[in-house]
Motif scaffolding. Sequence first.
Motif, PDB file in Angstrom:
ATOM      1  N   MET A  83      32.716  57.560  -0.708  1.00 25.29           N
ATOM      2  CA  MET A  83      32.468  57.785  -2.135  1.00 25.29           C
ATOM      3  C   MET A  83      31.049  57.386  -2.512  1.00 25.29           C
ATOM      4  O   MET A  83      30.345  58.111  -3.219  1.00 25.29           O
ATOM      5  CB  MET A  83      33.464  56.991  -2.981  1.00 25.29           C
ATOM      6  N   ARG A 101      37.540  53.549   2.498  1.00 27.20           N
ATOM      7  CA  ARG A 101      37.696  54.469   1.375  1.00 27.20           C
ATOM      8  C   ARG A 101      36.468  54.514   0.465  1.00 27.20           C
ATOM      9  O   ARG A 101      36.144  55.564  -0.092  1.00 27.20           O
ATOM     10  CB  ARG A 101      38.929  54.083   0.575  1.00 27.20           C
ATOM     11  N   VAL A 102      35.815  53.390   0.296  1.00 29.14           N
ATOM     12  CA  VAL A 102      34.702  53.316  -0.647  1.00 29.14           C
ATOM     13  C   VAL A 102      33.406  53.878  -0.059  1.00 29.14           C
ATOM     14  O   VAL A 102      32.624  54.510  -0.779  1.00 29.14           O
ATOM     15  CB  VAL A 102      34.500  51.851  -1.119  1.00 29.14           C
ATOM     16  N   LEU A 142      28.570  59.873  -1.246  1.00 30.34           N
ATOM     17  CA  LEU A 142      28.452  61.039  -2.127  1.00 30.34           C
ATOM     18  C   LEU A 142      27.600  60.708  -3.345  1.00 30.34           C
ATOM     19  O   LEU A 142      26.720  61.493  -3.729  1.00 30.34           O
ATOM     20  CB  LEU A 142      29.838  61.524  -2.556  1.00 30.34           C
ATOM     21  N   VAL A 143      27.844  59.548  -3.929  1.00 31.18           N
ATOM     22  CA  VAL A 143      27.053  59.133  -5.088  1.00 31.18           C
ATOM     23  C   VAL A 143      25.581  59.023  -4.699  1.00 31.18           C
ATOM     24  O   VAL A 143      24.692  59.496  -5.416  1.00 31.18           O
ATOM     25  CB  VAL A 143      27.573  57.789  -5.660  1.00 31.18           C
TER      26      VAL A 143
END
Length: 174
Positions: free
Chosen positions: A90, A86-87, A93-94
Motif C-alpha cells: 500500500m 499488508r502495509v 503504491l502511495v
Amino acid sequence: MNNPIEVAMYDVSQIFLYPVLIAIALLFAHAFYALGAFGWQALQRKRGLAAGFELHSALAADASLTPVELETLAVKRLEVARIATRVAPMLGLVATMIPMGPALKALADGQLADVSRSLMVAFSAVILALLAAAISFTVVNVRKRWYASDLAAIEHRMAERDSAAAELAREVAA
C-alpha cells in the motif's frame, strides 16, 4: 488546477512523500531483520534446539499455559510481519502516486530532468516496498506453519497426558 480544493489536495499529498518513503525504508530494513531472525530460527529448529521451538519453550517455562494462550503467543509473534506484509504494498503504491503529480507537472513545463527524478523516486519506492512485502510474506507463512505444527504436537501431548491421568484415576478408583 485553479480550484482551491484541487490545490489543497495536491499540497497535502506532497506532504506525505517523505513520511511514506521513511516508512518504506523502515519496512525494508525490518524485512531483512525478520529474514535474519527467521534464518536463525530455522537453523535452531533443524538442529533440534529448544530456542527454535518458541511455543514448546514457552510451555516449558510456564506449564499452565493453555493451547489458546499459546496460539495467542504465536499470533503476537507474527503480528508485526503480517502488518508489514499488508502495509508495504500500500505504501509502495502511495509512494508511486505522490511523485507522479510533480512528474506530470514537470512534463507539462518541459523539464525532463525533473520528470526523470520524480519517476526514479516513484519506481524505486515501489520496488523496495514490494521486496519488503515479499520477504515478510514468506517469513510469516513459514512461521505460521511451524507454529501450527508445534501447537498440534503440544495439543496431542496434552491429550495423551490427560488420557494417562484419567487412566490412572480409574485404576486408583478401582
